[in-house]
Scaffold this motif. Sequence first.
Motif, short mmCIF file in Angstrom:
data_model
loop_
_atom_site.label_atom_id
_atom_site.label_comp_id
_atom_site.label_asym_id
_atom_site.label_seq_id
_atom_site.Cartn_x
_atom_site.Cartn_y
_atom_site.Cartn_z
N VAL A 22 1.03 -1.23 0.02
CA VAL A 22 -0.11 0.22 -0.03
C VAL A 22 0.70 1.27 0.04
O VAL A 22 0.59 2.34 -0.73
N LYS B 72 -3.89 5.89 -1.43
CA LYS B 72 -2.38 6.39 -1.17
C LYS B 72 -1.41 6.65 -2.40
O LYS B 72 -0.26 6.88 -2.07
N CYS C 281 -4.98 5.14 11.92
CA CYS C 281 -6.05 4.03 12.38
C CYS C 281 -5.80 3.88 13.87
O CYS C 281 -6.77 3.90 14.79
N1 PLP Z 1 -1.94 -1.29 4.74
C1 PLP Z 1 -1.54 -0.17 5.00
C2 PLP Z 1 0.08 -0.39 5.05
C3 PLP Z 1 -2.01 0.99 5.14
O1 PLP Z 1 -1.32 2.00 5.38
C4 PLP Z 1 -3.50 0.99 4.82
C5 PLP Z 1 -4.15 2.24 5.08
O2 PLP Z 1 -4.15 2.82 5.92
C6 PLP Z 1 -4.03 -0.11 4.64
C7 PLP Z 1 -3.00 -1.41 4.61
C8 PLP Z 1 -5.51 -0.34 4.31
O3 PLP Z 1 -5.98 0.28 3.18
P1 PLP Z 1 -7.36 0.80 2.90
O4 PLP Z 1 -7.60 2.08 3.54
O5 PLP Z 1 -7.64 0.91 1.34
O6 PLP Z 1 -8.33 -0.59 3.00
#
Ligand code: PLP
Length: 363
Positions: free
Chosen positions: A171, A192, A309
């Motif tokens: 991501v 992102k 988060c």
């Molecule tokens: N993985 C990572 C490293 C992230 O930074 C995020 C988003 O905060 C996610 C997964 C989850 O992504 P999404 O918001 O598209 O569900």
Amino acid sequence: MASDFIYLDHQATTPLAPEALAAMLPWLSGPEAPGFANPHSMHRAGRAAASAVEVAREQVAALLPKGGRVIFTSGATEAINQAIRANPRGDVACSAIEHSAVINAAVATGAALHELPVSAEGLVDPEVDLPQGVGLVAVMQVNNEIGTIQPVARLAERAHDAGALFLCDAVQGAGKIAPPEGADLIAITAHKLYGPKGIGALWVRDGVAIAPFMAGGGQESGLRSGTLSPALCAGFGAAAALAKERMDTDFQHLSGLAGLARSILHRWTVNGSEEARWPGNLNLRLDGLNFPRLLSDCRDIAFSAGSACGSGTGAPSRVLSAIGLQPAEARNSIRIGFGRYTTAQEVETACRALEAAAQAQGV
Ligand code: PLP
């Protein structure tokens, strides 16, 4: 960005690139134009929408390795949940600094979870012992809190030697650095990389079997049911194409901004490796810093205490704890994240304001 607000939270999300917005608009039409058509319909308007989806799929695929296919999802969380269900043997090994989407998705499947430790630099040792009988190893490409870049190519090899699949949450690296090598499954998300929120993708290496986890109309070759949004796909595709084209330019721009920030915030310590890092992310700490007071004194700057988060829970960041920081040190840390559209002037203004506010706290 409005001149009185400086956005330095690009790990949480990025602004929509104007090119991505322009690509989306034709597919957001009302009754006056057929752009709203269902891309799974057989009529002319539906087929036009479907071809926009396929163009976007190619654009997204160009950011990822060859030899696999792209399945559109609602974001990386869904892609990760889908990927984790490909696990053939049950046990999952993942780094101690994985995103909660990986950890909680694995737990939700009832898998036994083995944690791969990270060094004080925030890096997984590529020669780490993998537990016997593990079916899936998951290590992210770039950490969202501290920006460290993991040795995923070697870890993928190690996973394969152990008879496991390798999932990479890319991501934070997709469209910014070269795609992870050796992975069987890669999760990415549009928001992102200057695309829209609400769409992501799971890349699946050819020959890797995955089972759908939602029942429905069987779209995406039966793997992800539900009507695709041509607008979101087109925005994601345009953002991916732009990211590919600008990869070097963006990297240099962010390296310059990181250098500028470090020169102003020279008293602050960088959390995580100084070398193996994505320059768009600086996680810094200053002993004795009162984070809530800094946030309130610098309310015209968007920055974060850790991951978006996790922030607000009051608990010290899991990632900062995993690299060995004490709870107080973790609470003395901030994350600032630069992006393509961040200017040197913004970084200078924001960093001077953060430093002045810290000094006013007497730290
Ligand atoms: N993985 C990572 C490293 C992230 O930074 C995020 C988003 O905060 C996610 C997964 C989850 O992504 P999404 O918001 O598209 O569900």
